[in-house]
Design an enzyme around this catalytic site. Structure first.
Site, PDB file in Angstrom:
ATOM      1  N   TRP A   1      98.409 104.206 103.432  1.00 32.45           N
ATOM      2  CA  TRP A   1      97.932 103.699 102.149  1.00 32.45           C
ATOM      3  C   TRP A   1      96.875 102.630 102.412  1.00 32.45           C
ATOM      4  CZ3 TRP A   1      98.745 105.772  97.554  1.00 32.45           C
ATOM      5  CH2 TRP A   1      98.404 105.039  96.407  1.00 32.45           C
TER       6      TRP A   1
ATOM      7  N   PHE B   1     105.461  99.733 102.884  1.00 31.19           N
ATOM      8  CA  PHE B   1     106.909  99.597 102.722  1.00 31.19           C
ATOM      9  C   PHE B   1     107.672 100.301 103.844  1.00 31.19           C
ATOM     10  CE2 PHE B   1     111.056 100.708 100.941  1.00 31.19           C
ATOM     11  CZ  PHE B   1     111.484  99.461 100.500  1.00 31.19           C
ATOM     12  N   GLU B   2     107.128 101.382 104.362  1.00 31.67           N
ATOM     13  CA  GLU B   2     107.807 102.176 105.390  1.00 31.67           C
ATOM     14  C   GLU B   2     107.695 101.594 106.795  1.00 31.67           C
ATOM     15  OE1 GLU B   2     107.567 104.190 101.801  1.00 31.67           O
ATOM     16  OE2 GLU B   2     105.789 103.616 102.949  1.00 31.67           O
TER      17      GLU B   2
ATOM     18  N   CYS C   1      98.456  97.134 104.509  1.00 28.73           N
ATOM     19  CA  CYS C   1      97.647  96.357 103.574  1.00 28.73           C
ATOM     20  C   CYS C   1      98.204  96.546 102.171  1.00 28.73           C
ATOM     21  CB  CYS C   1      96.195  96.814 103.635  1.00 28.73           C
ATOM     22  SG  CYS C   1      95.135  95.970 102.444  1.00 28.73           S
ATOM     23  N   VAL C   2      98.525  95.429 101.532  1.00 25.61           N
ATOM     24  CA  VAL C   2      98.976  95.447 100.143  1.00 25.61           C
ATOM     25  C   VAL C   2      98.001  94.575  99.359  1.00 25.61           C
ATOM     26  CG1 VAL C   2     100.895  95.041  98.566  1.00 25.61           C
ATOM     27  CG2 VAL C   2     101.370  95.614 100.953  1.00 25.61           C
ATOM     28  N   ILE C   3      97.399  95.167  98.340  1.00 22.86           N
ATOM     29  CA  ILE C   3      96.423  94.451  97.519  1.00 22.86           C
ATOM     30  C   ILE C   3      97.041  94.172  96.155  1.00 22.86           C
ATOM     31  CG2 ILE C   3      94.134  94.567  96.458  1.00 22.86           C
ATOM     32  CD1 ILE C   3      93.312  96.425  98.807  1.00 22.86           C
TER      33      ILE C   3
ATOM     34  N   THR D   1     100.916  94.311  88.433  1.00 21.93           N
ATOM     35  CA  THR D   1     102.371  94.273  88.247  1.00 21.93           C
ATOM     36  C   THR D   1     103.028  93.481  89.373  1.00 21.93           C
ATOM     37  OG1 THR D   1     102.806  96.255  89.564  1.00 21.93           O
ATOM     38  CG2 THR D   1     102.245  96.592  87.236  1.00 21.93           C
TER      39      THR D   1
ATOM     40  N   HIS E   1     104.846  94.670  91.602  1.00 20.88           N
ATOM     41  CA  HIS E   1     104.994  95.554  92.760  1.00 20.88           C
ATOM     42  C   HIS E   1     104.542  94.860  94.043  1.00 20.88           C
ATOM     43  CE1 HIS E   1     103.689  99.003  95.362  1.00 20.88           C
ATOM     44  NE2 HIS E   1     104.870  99.432  94.990  1.00 20.88           N
TER      45      HIS E   1
ATOM     46  N   ARG F   1      89.124  90.685 106.300  1.00 22.42           N
ATOM     47  CA  ARG F   1      90.137  90.450 107.322  1.00 22.42           C
ATOM     48  C   ARG F   1      90.432  91.691 108.172  1.00 22.42           C
ATOM     49  NH1 ARG F   1      90.329  87.139 103.309  1.00 22.42           N
ATOM     50  NH2 ARG F   1      91.150  85.035 103.513  1.00 22.42           N
TER      51      ARG F   1
END
Length: 163
Positions: A31, A66-67, A90-92, A96, A98, A137
């Site tokens: 992702w 998450f995995e 990477c989480v953007i 929400t 989430h 980054r």
């Protein structure tokens, strides 16, 4: 100094052990692939430049950030010879909650896997407010968190082996 003003991947202030005697796993989230691919390339390049043989680097994709925790646990339970595992994701931030749930779960999960297996499991996860910060980054003006994760893995593998 604010991170806005510097390259965070500058290691001139520290020594990095030679990585030739170590084996590493790299788990990379698919992702946000543009970003995680750049993180992976940075980590791989940095391991190789610091003496790690290509045959001693095991790379695995997973669907998302998450995995990473469960993949690290599966990898360490099946490949006992690894000295450290690098988790890249990477989480953007979105609209929400989430973002908060994923970031908290992954940070806690990676920590728990590291403790369970008494092996360094490195948090190479970007948690940014927007895509531009992630790009900055992942090889942009603030360096590459993948490079940082690889250096951390080498240093922690050396630390663990010293006991």
């Amino acid at each position: 100094m604010s991170s806005q003003l510097k390259n965070l991947s500058d290691f001139s202030h520290t020594s990095v052990p030679n990585g030739a005697k170590f084996k590493f796993g790299i788990i990379v989230a698919e992702w946000n692939a543009e970003i995680t691919g750049a993180l992976y390339n940075g980590a791989l390049k940095t391991l190789l430049e610091n003496g790690v043989a290509e045959k001693n680097i095991y790379s695995f994709p997973v669907p998302g950030t998450f995995e990473l925790s469960s993949a690290a646990a599966i990898l360490l339970s099946n490949e006992k010879s690894l000295d450290a595992v690098i988790c890249l994701g990477c989480v953007i931030q979105g609209d929400t909650k989430h973002f908060d749930f994923i970031c908290d779960a992954v940070a806690q999960g990676i920590t728990n896997v590291s403790i369970k297996y008494s092996k360094p499991v490195i948090f190479g996860v970007l948690t940014t407010n927007n895509l531009e910060q992630a790009q900055d980054r992942a090889g942009g003006k603030h360096g590459n968190k993948g490079d940082e994760a690889a250096i951390t893995a080498i240093k922690m593998a050396e630390f663990a082996r010293s006991f």
